[in-house]
Scaffold this active site. Structure first.
Site, PDB file in Angstrom:
ATOM      1  N   HIS A 292     -23.373  75.038  18.903  1.00  0.00           N
ATOM      2  CA  HIS A 292     -23.260  73.673  18.339  1.00  0.00           C
ATOM      3  C   HIS A 292     -23.029  73.788  16.835  1.00  0.00           C
ATOM      4  O   HIS A 292     -23.834  73.288  16.037  1.00  0.00           O
ATOM      5  CB  HIS A 292     -24.530  72.841  18.618  1.00  0.00           C
TER       6      HIS A 292
ATOM      7  N   HIS B 160     -19.277  69.650  33.417  1.00  0.00           N
ATOM      8  CA  HIS B 160     -19.546  69.175  32.043  1.00  0.00           C
ATOM      9  C   HIS B 160     -18.316  69.492  31.208  1.00  0.00           C
ATOM     10  O   HIS B 160     -17.691  70.533  31.396  1.00  0.00           O
ATOM     11  CB  HIS B 160     -20.780  69.943  31.552  1.00  0.00           C
TER      12      HIS B 160
ATOM     13  N   GLU C  95     -18.174  69.920  27.848  1.00  0.00           N
ATOM     14  CA  GLU C  95     -18.357  70.586  26.553  1.00  0.00           C
ATOM     15  C   GLU C  95     -17.614  71.922  26.550  1.00  0.00           C
ATOM     16  O   GLU C  95     -17.500  72.605  27.570  1.00  0.00           O
ATOM     17  CB  GLU C  95     -19.854  70.757  26.233  1.00  0.00           C
TER      18      GLU C  95
ATOM     19  N   ASP D  42     -18.016  74.927  25.662  1.00  0.00           N
ATOM     20  CA  ASP D  42     -18.538  76.220  26.126  1.00  0.00           C
ATOM     21  C   ASP D  42     -18.324  76.404  27.629  1.00  0.00           C
ATOM     22  O   ASP D  42     -18.356  77.531  28.118  1.00  0.00           O
ATOM     23  CB  ASP D  42     -20.016  76.413  25.751  1.00  0.00           C
TER      24      ASP D  42
ATOM     25  N   HIS E  74     -26.981  66.921  28.999  1.00  0.00           N
ATOM     26  CA  HIS E  74     -27.269  66.235  27.762  1.00  0.00           C
ATOM     27  C   HIS E  74     -26.074  65.440  27.220  1.00  0.00           C
ATOM     28  O   HIS E  74     -26.150  64.909  26.110  1.00  0.00           O
ATOM     29  CB  HIS E  74     -27.721  67.263  26.713  1.00  0.00           C
TER      30      HIS E  74
ATOM     31  N   ASP F  94     -26.101  72.658  32.144  1.00  0.00           N
ATOM     32  CA  ASP F  94     -26.982  72.989  31.010  1.00  0.00           C
ATOM     33  C   ASP F  94     -28.473  72.904  31.366  1.00  0.00           C
ATOM     34  O   ASP F  94     -29.290  73.652  30.806  1.00  0.00           O
ATOM     35  CB  ASP F  94     -26.695  72.052  29.831  1.00  0.00           C
TER      36      ASP F  94
ATOM     37  N   TYR G 127     -34.609  76.037  24.330  1.00  0.00           N
ATOM     38  CA  TYR G 127     -33.438  75.273  24.771  1.00  0.00           C
ATOM     39  C   TYR G 127     -33.832  73.825  25.068  1.00  0.00           C
ATOM     40  O   TYR G 127     -33.166  72.877  24.655  1.00  0.00           O
ATOM     41  CB  TYR G 127     -32.861  75.945  26.021  1.00  0.00           C
TER      42      TYR G 127
ATOM     43  N   HIS H  53     -26.103  78.566  31.474  1.00  0.00           N
ATOM     44  CA  HIS H  53     -26.444  79.544  30.430  1.00  0.00           C
ATOM     45  C   HIS H  53     -27.663  80.347  30.896  1.00  0.00           C
ATOM     46  O   HIS H  53     -28.621  79.775  31.411  1.00  0.00           O
ATOM     47  CB  HIS H  53     -26.849  78.855  29.122  1.00  0.00           C
TER      48      HIS H  53
END
Ligand code: FEO
Length: 395
Positions: free
Chosen positions: A23, A79, A81, A83, A147, A166, A194, A227
């Site tokens: 991030h 998701h 995002e 990553d 999130h 996540d 986390y 992750h």
């Protein structure tokens, strides 16, 4: 090289040993991380999530060694995002027509980031499912705001695997892949870090979503996050931990954090720690100078605490910028049900404590009345102010 998760389910992600931040620079990665992508080879071949864009060529090349890309029937994007979606454009160069299953919000985030509205998106919502043959189905569960608004989990029936994205993840590189093979101290430390730094602001939604998932009565043998380690040995333990963490979590701990110009505020922090320990010997007390502390570790300490004390000298009618930045972060993480006290030295006008008080109140802490406010260098007599503060924090 793919690694077997269970039966025909394989891990095809990237163990990212070199990753140091996440991030932007908002999250310190100290023990590596991974972006977990999964390949399911039933009658249908399914890819769940990809990896971060710097690894896109390696990801696609490795995937080619395991499977004919043209045999992939479905891509699931849990998701949007970067990553997890970063290698999608590279992959879609090879297989442009493969359907991509995602939430309505992920359609927005994926198109917004990669500008390919022509990709074959299939929007799904909670309860929708996809038959993958051999009597198995993928069932989708929206994880809105866990999130991101676009987050989703995918459940594989029969193998009873929840691909949670996540949620339940850790920034922790585990070459051995599974929770039982990971170093237990690191695993739980990183899972909590986390949660505290990424999921805590959404704790109310986490609690609701856990109830919703548990009410579905799905047998869950494995939780495979995007992750870190895969929970095959203790999936129930991490769900239980999340249920606790999502409910205004605290331990018998008090965290003192401060910055100082010429050691006066430092002396106040140390005296306060001694007094807290005297007032409540069982309470774990820790002191951190924010300028020398990893701020994500500090946020984890705050997360675990029942109370905090924050200190800064007055400077330019304000507080030190190091403390202002940290308190901004504290506010962003929406901690609940915690007390706070303020302390600081001053020479002239002395606004520091008032500002600390305002900021901690704004951040949702119950700020106690007693405080330590000391002009110039503290005398032994001045430091006795710590007694009342310690009492207010520990009672
Ligand atoms: Fe691991 Fe929200 O991306």
């Amino acid at each position: 090289m793919k690694k077997q998760v269970k039966n025909n389910v394989y891990w095809v992600g990237k163990i990212d040993w070199e990753l140091e931040e996440f991030h932007g620079s908002d999250y310190s990665v100290t023990v590596g991380s991974s972006q977990n992508s999964y390949l399911i080879q039933e009658e249908k071949t399914v890819l769940i999530d990809t990896v971060w864009s710097p690894h896109k060529d390696e990801f696609v090349e490795h995937l080619k060694e395991e499977v004919d890309l043209n045999s992939i029937d479905y891509i699931i994007m849990n998701h949007g995002e970067v990553d997890h979606s970063g290698s999608l454009p590279r992959l879609m160069e090879e297989i442009p027509d493969v359907p991509i299953y995602c939430t309505k919000n992920a359609l927005d985030s994926l198109v917004g980031q990669y500008h390919h509205p022509e990709w074959n998106f299939k929007v799904v919502k909670t309860g929708d499912s996809l038959d993958i043959g051999n009597g198995k189905k993928l069932v989708f569960v929206e994880m809105r705001m866990l999130h991101w608004p676009d987050s989703m989990a995918t459940y594989l029936t029969s193998d009873n695997i929840l691909f949670s994205n996540d949620a339940f993840g850790q920034h922790y590189a585990v070459e051995e892949l599974f929770d039982d093979l990971a170093e237990q101290g690191l695993l739980w430390e990183q899972a909590m870090k986390y949660y505290a730094n990424i999921l805590n602001p959404f704790s109310k939604l986490v609690a609701k979503k856990l109830e919703e998932i548990l009410a579905l009565n799905l047998p869950i043998d494995i939780i495979a996050p995007s992750h870190g380690a895969i929970w095959r040995d203790r999936p129930g333990d991490i769900v239980e931990a999340y249920a606790k963490w999502a409910n205004a979590y605290q331990e018998d701990r008090i965290t003192i954090f401060y910055d100082s110009m010429w050691e006066a505020t430092t002396a106040m922090a140390h005296e306060l720690a001694r007094e807290i320990s005297k007032a409540s010997p069982s309470t774990k007390v820790k002191v951190f100078n924010v300028a020398q502390t990893d701020r994500n570790d500090l946020m984890t300490e705050v997360f675990r605490s029942k109370a905090v004390a924050v200190g800064s000298p007055t400077v330019g009618r304000d507080i030190l910028t190091s403390m202002a930045g940290i308190l901004h972060f504290v506010k962003e993480l929406h901690f609940e049900n915690k007390k706070a006290a303020v302390f600081g030295s001053y020479g002239w006008s002395g606004e520091g404590n008032k500002i600390l008080r305002e900021k901690m109140t704004e951040a949702g802490f119950q700020v106690v009345e007693p405080e330590m406010k000391i002009k110039w260098k503290p005398t032994a007599e001045d430091l006795k102010q710590a007694v009342e503060v310690a009492k207010a924090l520990t009672e």
